[in-house]
Enzyme design. Structure first.
Site, PDB file in Angstrom:
ATOM      1  N   TYR A  42     183.406   5.888 -24.575  1.00  0.00           N
ATOM      2  CA  TYR A  42     183.545   6.912 -25.402  1.00  0.00           C
ATOM      3  C   TYR A  42     184.408   8.153 -24.667  1.00  0.00           C
ATOM      4  CZ  TYR A  42     182.360  11.437 -27.328  1.00  0.00           C
ATOM      5  OH  TYR A  42     182.446  12.829 -27.695  1.00  0.00           O
ATOM      6  N   ARG A  81     177.553  19.110 -17.605  1.00  0.00           N
ATOM      7  CA  ARG A  81     177.287  20.308 -17.366  1.00  0.00           C
ATOM      8  C   ARG A  81     176.549  20.929 -18.709  1.00  0.00           C
ATOM      9  NH1 ARG A  81     182.517  23.475 -18.323  1.00  0.00           N
ATOM     10  NH2 ARG A  81     181.917  22.556 -20.143  1.00  0.00           N
ATOM     11  N   ARG A 104     173.539  17.363 -30.251  1.00  0.00           N
ATOM     12  CA  ARG A 104     174.464  16.423 -29.870  1.00  0.00           C
ATOM     13  C   ARG A 104     173.948  15.603 -28.522  1.00  0.00           C
ATOM     14  NH1 ARG A 104     178.478  20.678 -30.508  1.00  0.00           N
ATOM     15  NH2 ARG A 104     178.304  20.963 -28.295  1.00  0.00           N
ATOM     16  N   PHE A 106     199.588  21.758 -13.511  1.00  0.00           N
ATOM     17  CA  PHE A 106     198.799  21.461 -14.959  1.00  0.00           C
ATOM     18  C   PHE A 106     197.714  20.359 -14.618  1.00  0.00           C
ATOM     19  CE2 PHE A 106     198.501  18.610 -18.519  1.00  0.00           C
ATOM     20  CZ  PHE A 106     198.346  19.470 -19.604  1.00  0.00           C
TER      21      PHE A 106
END
Length: 418
Positions: free
Chosen positions: A172, A219, A229, A289
């Site tokens: 997933y 978290r 969920r 980034f």
């Protein structure tokens, strides 16, 4: 005055806030003027700033044409994610949309106007985004379309499927985040700002995404429970409770923390791959980034480890702490020092009775071996008492001014997008 009290409890944060406000942020977030862009691209960057809580500033700091490619990549995936998240779309409508979404990139008129999600503008004005997608070089188009296709198929697979095993958890996370890491890596290499190996080594790129996604899932346990969920793998939590929601019950707090520690240990296994990946990067804007979200993640895991508060409220890193990470994580030695610092924090909190303690110690040992301290960054939080006293006095005089941190930074502290 509560803000001032919080700063005085962490005097190093005062220094970081001052450093940030006096120009430290320009090292990672240089100014980007969109006025010279065409109307379509200006619109895309406006959507980027509206929909991204964390990535907008560092995307705009990327060099050359890579900036536009990553901006469009983000917006395309945000549109796809908005469809997945929209519970008002029936499954029989949503599944075909997810499977075919990549084809909409080549349909100039396609848009979706019935979404109820907060980011629905990227679907309602998808023609602008798809037009700018088609304006990209073909090498960028091919990467974005391919990743979009694979992600849509994966999202459809997990629409009504719960994650039972840790293997399915990894699968997933691969679909929703690992593919993002792979796609970005291919874009980096396609731009020629990075070597071909960066885009070719999909295993390392996948780990970059998995580490971030697992951190977010760990978290956000309580928030996800409150919104119905479930993303924690049954294989892990079923060893501690009968239902995932039972972890939030006060009588189960000890078992809940043990479950939490096991999942954090699982996530830490990606850190060696993260360090190897980052060590290959050559371009400064690409390094910033990639590195900033990763150091934010390790700091977040250190804050969550063995912490009952994960099941009671929100756990997040401090503003000054986040600013320090943003400004410091600009080279591989600094990142190694940061990783070393936070895994040491975790190590010091490992309970001797924790079922995962041996595994946690083992993975920390492997991370230590790759990030031994040797740079000045390892002691960057050690300031002289006189200097700290001056900083605290200055903060006491100007705390209201300093509390007005820029929007981009505030969003980074909130730990970013999934």
């Amino acid at each position: 005055m509560e803000l001032l009290k919080k700063w005085l409890g962490h005097p190093e944060d005062i220094y970081n806030l001052l450093r940030f406000k006096m120009g430290g942020y320009r090292a990672v977030m240089p100014r980007f003027d969109t006025d010279a862009l065409g109307r379509g691209l200006r619109t895309c960057y406006r959507y980027l700033n509206q929909t991204s809580r964390s990535f907008a500033s560092v995307i705009q700091a990327l060099d050359g044409e890579l900036r536009h490619a990553v901006c469009i990549f983000y917006l395309v995936l945000r549109a796809l994610d908005t469809i997945e998240d929209d519970m008002t779309i029936s499954v029989d409508v949503k599944v075909p949309m997810l499977h075919e979404f990549h084809s909409y990139l080549y349909q100039p008129e396609w848009k979706y106007t019935e979404s109820k999600e907060k980011d629905r503008q990227v679907l309602e004005d998808f023609p602008t985004i798809s037009m700018e997608f088609r304006n990209l070089s073909k090498v960028y188009q091919d990467v974005i379309s391919d990743v979009c296709h694979k992600m849509g198929v994966g999202m459809a697979e997990f629409l009504e499927k719960k994650m039972d095993s840790q293997h399915e958890w990894d699968r997933y996370c691969h679909y929703v985040a690992g593919l993002v890491g792979i796609g970005l890596s291919r874009l980096f290499s396609a731009s020629e700002l990075e070597d071909p190996i960066v885009g070719q080594d999909t295993e390392l790129a996948n780990s970059m995404g998995l580490f971030l996604q697992k951190t977010n899932i760990i978290r956000d346990y309580l928030e996800d429970q409150q919104e119905g969920r479930e993303f924690w793998p049954r294989e892990v939590w079923s060893r501690y409770v009968k239902k995932l929601s039972d972890l939030a019950k006060p009588e189960n707090i000890d078992m809940a923390v043990q479950c939490l520690n096991e999942l954090i240990t699982n996530a830490l296994h990606h850190v060696p791959d993260v360090l190897t990946y980052l060590s290959r990067l050559k371009n400064q804007s690409v390094f910033n980034f990639c590195a900033i979200p990763q150091v934010m993640a390790i700091a977040t895991l250190a804050a969550c480890y063995n912490n009952k508060q994960v099941f009671r409220g929100v756990v997040k890193i401090r503003k000054g702490q986040a600013l320090s990470l943003m400004m410091d994580a600009t080279n591989i030695q600094a990142v190694k020092a940061i990783m070393y610092q936070y895994v040491e924090e975790i190590y010091q909190k490992i309970p001797s009775t924790d079922p995962s303690s041996n595994k946690t110690q083992q993975v920390i040992a492997s991370i230590r071996a790759m990030s031994l301290p040797g740079s000045p960054m390892a002691s960057r939080h050690h300031y002289s008492p006189i200097y700290l006293s001056c900083a605290m006095l200055l903060a006491a005089l100007s705390w209201q001014y300093l509390s007005t941190i820029s929007k981009a930074t505030e969003e980074y502290v909130q730990a970013g997008d999934n």
